[in-house]
Design a protein around this motif. Structure first.
Motif, mmCIF file in Angstrom:
data_model
loop_
_atom_site.group_PDB
_atom_site.id
_atom_site.type_symbol
_atom_site.label_atom_id
_atom_site.label_comp_id
_atom_site.label_asym_id
_atom_site.label_seq_id
_atom_site.Cartn_x
_atom_site.Cartn_y
_atom_site.Cartn_z
ATOM 1 N N GLY A 326 0.803 -1.225 0.000
ATOM 2 C CA GLY A 326 0.000 0.000 0.000
ATOM 3 C C GLY A 326 0.830 1.267 0.000
ATOM 4 N N THR A 327 2.156 1.149 -0.039
ATOM 5 C CA THR A 327 3.045 2.313 -0.046
ATOM 6 C C THR A 327 3.504 2.604 -1.464
ATOM 7 N N ASP A 328 3.421 3.861 -1.884
ATOM 8 C CA ASP A 328 3.872 4.244 -3.219
ATOM 9 C C ASP A 328 5.396 4.394 -3.213
ATOM 10 N N VAL A 329 6.055 3.672 -4.085
ATOM 11 C CA VAL A 329 7.506 3.732 -4.223
ATOM 12 C C VAL A 329 7.839 4.000 -5.679
ATOM 13 N N ALA A 330 8.718 4.953 -5.935
ATOM 14 C CA ALA A 330 9.153 5.243 -7.301
ATOM 15 C C ALA A 330 10.237 4.253 -7.713
ATOM 16 N N PHE A 331 10.152 3.758 -8.956
ATOM 17 C CA PHE A 331 11.143 2.828 -9.468
ATOM 18 C C PHE A 331 11.832 3.442 -10.686
ATOM 19 N N ILE A 332 13.158 3.375 -10.696
ATOM 20 C CA ILE A 332 13.944 3.868 -11.828
ATOM 21 C C ILE A 332 14.954 2.797 -12.218
ATOM 22 N N GLU A 333 14.994 2.493 -13.508
ATOM 23 C CA GLU A 333 15.910 1.481 -14.017
ATOM 24 C C GLU A 333 17.069 2.143 -14.749
ATOM 25 N N ILE A 334 18.300 1.717 -14.434
ATOM 26 C CA ILE A 334 19.481 2.194 -15.152
ATOM 27 C C ILE A 334 19.751 1.222 -16.290
ATOM 28 N N ILE A 335 19.461 1.660 -17.517
ATOM 29 C CA ILE A 335 19.690 0.775 -18.658
ATOM 30 C C ILE A 335 21.130 0.935 -19.147
ATOM 31 N N GLU A 336 21.656 -0.121 -19.748
ATOM 32 C CA GLU A 336 23.088 -0.171 -20.047
ATOM 33 C C GLU A 336 23.504 0.829 -21.111
#
Length: 375
Positions: A326-336
């Motif tokens: 129920g907690t909003d978490v931002a996700f960011i992916e480091i692409i190669e």
């Protein structure tokens, strides 16, 4: 294992603490020492000759005065570098028109340009950025001072907008060697080396303090310096504009937000650390998704930055666990590969992406943008 112990276990070892920063300052100190030593050594030789003979001709006296003035200028540059470093962590970003700042700096340097016989050519497109006014002015002013000292012809200055990611740019271009010497290899090499003065170090430090990259390119006898502004006011981004961020979410300090970085490679961890060092965030590092899951059981961060190579079924399970909490978490992916920032929710993406080549310029604004969406 409690959360405190877990933080200690997953933190980077002391040997990995900001080597890029320490190396940069080591290079600056070495350059500062060398630039001061040269005129002071020459001045000392003249003083010793004066002491020995009791005489000094007018030409030597003028040279002695210039050598001492040069050493004094270098020492003052060192003081500016130190002040800029301390000011980097005490910024007050505001919305600024880049072209207006450039015009103000040009007015301050007008007499210098006139005395050197340097014409200034402007090509200014409207572009607004979020920056500390004093630091941005110092950056532009120092850039003009460095360019005017080396220009052998007109100084071309340009502001524009890069289309994607939408970044404002400041471009400075000039010829650093007269045309009649362009075929002389020794003269070209000397001119190239001569660009790396303490004034250039001051430009680099100002760019670092502002969170920008300074890309300098030398082609033949032409030097082109380009600054990109990741915090550009842009109303075209989906969901929220940079203006709204600056007036709303960015008005609330990000300091204290917790970011977990999941990266197995040391060089990626260091790139991320350098990119986020001035944001006042709490940043923890783990080397695997399993360690990240253990970490999150002790308390969820506000954002998770993950190296693309570690994405897989285990990460998908972690993401499900986060969603069900129920907690909003931002996700960011480091692409190669790549030098772009793709926001989440755009083009079907459920995770924002930052190309590894763009970590220095785009990770901080990407994180700001994603945190604003989940705030």
């Amino acid at each position: 294992m409690d959360l405190t112990e877990l933080n200690r276990a997953t933190a980077l070892p002391p040997a990995e603490v900001a080597p890029a920063d320490s190396t940069r300052w080591r290079d600056i100190v070495q350059a500062l020492s060398a630039e001061m030593a040269m005129p002071l050594t020459s001045a000392l030789e003249r003083v010793q000759e004066l002491t020995s003979t009791g005489r000094i001709d007018r030409a030597s006296l003028r040279a002695l005065g210039e050598e001492l003035r040069q050493a004094r200028r270098t020492a003052m540059t060192g003081q500016q570098l130190a002040r800029m470093a301390s000011a980097a962590g005490r910024q007050s970003p505001e919305r600024l028109a880049l072209a207006d700042v450039l015009r103000q700096a040009l007015e301050a340097r007008a007499s210098e340009a006139q005395a050197r016989g340097i014409a200034v050519r402007l090509s200014l497109q409207p572009a607004e950025v979020m920056a500390d006014a004093t630091l941005l002015f110092n950056l532009v002013d120092n850039t003009l001072g460095w360019a005017l000292a080396h220009a052998c012809g007109p100084l071309e200055l340009q502001t524009d907008l890069k289309q994607w990611p939408v970044h404002a740019r400041l471009i400075c271009r000039f010829v650093h060697l007269p045309a009649d010497q362009s075929a002389n290899t020794a003269a070209r090499e000397a001119a190239h080396a001569g660009l790396d003065t303490m004034d250039w170090r001051l430009v680099e430090q100002a760019a670092w303090a502002c969170g920008l990259t300074a890309a300098r390119r030398i082609e033949g006898v032409t030097t082109t310096l380009t600054f990109e502004f990741p915090r550009t006011v842009n109303d075209t981004m989906e969901g929220v504009s940079a203006v709204e961020l600056g007036e709303g979410h960015l008005a609330k300090p990000l300091a204290g937000n917790h970011v977990l970085v999941v990266a197995s490679r040391r060089d990626v961890r260091m790139q991320v650390r350098d990119a986020l060092r001035n944001m006042g965030l709490i940043v923890d590092f783990v080397a695997s998704v399993d360690e990240a899951r253990d970490f999150c059981r002790g308390g969820l961060p506000q954002a998770i930055v993950i190296e693309a190579a570690l994405r897989g079924d285990r990460f998908n399970e972690l993401r499900k666990e986060v969603r069900t909490s129920g907690t909003d978490v931002a996700f960011i992916e480091i692409i190669e590969e790549g030098s772009t920032f793709e926001v989440s929710g755009f083009g079907g993406l459920n995770t924002a992406r930052v190309g590894r080549d763009a970590i220095a310029t785009s990770l901080a604004p990407a994180l700001t943008f994603e945190l604003a969406k989940v705030a």
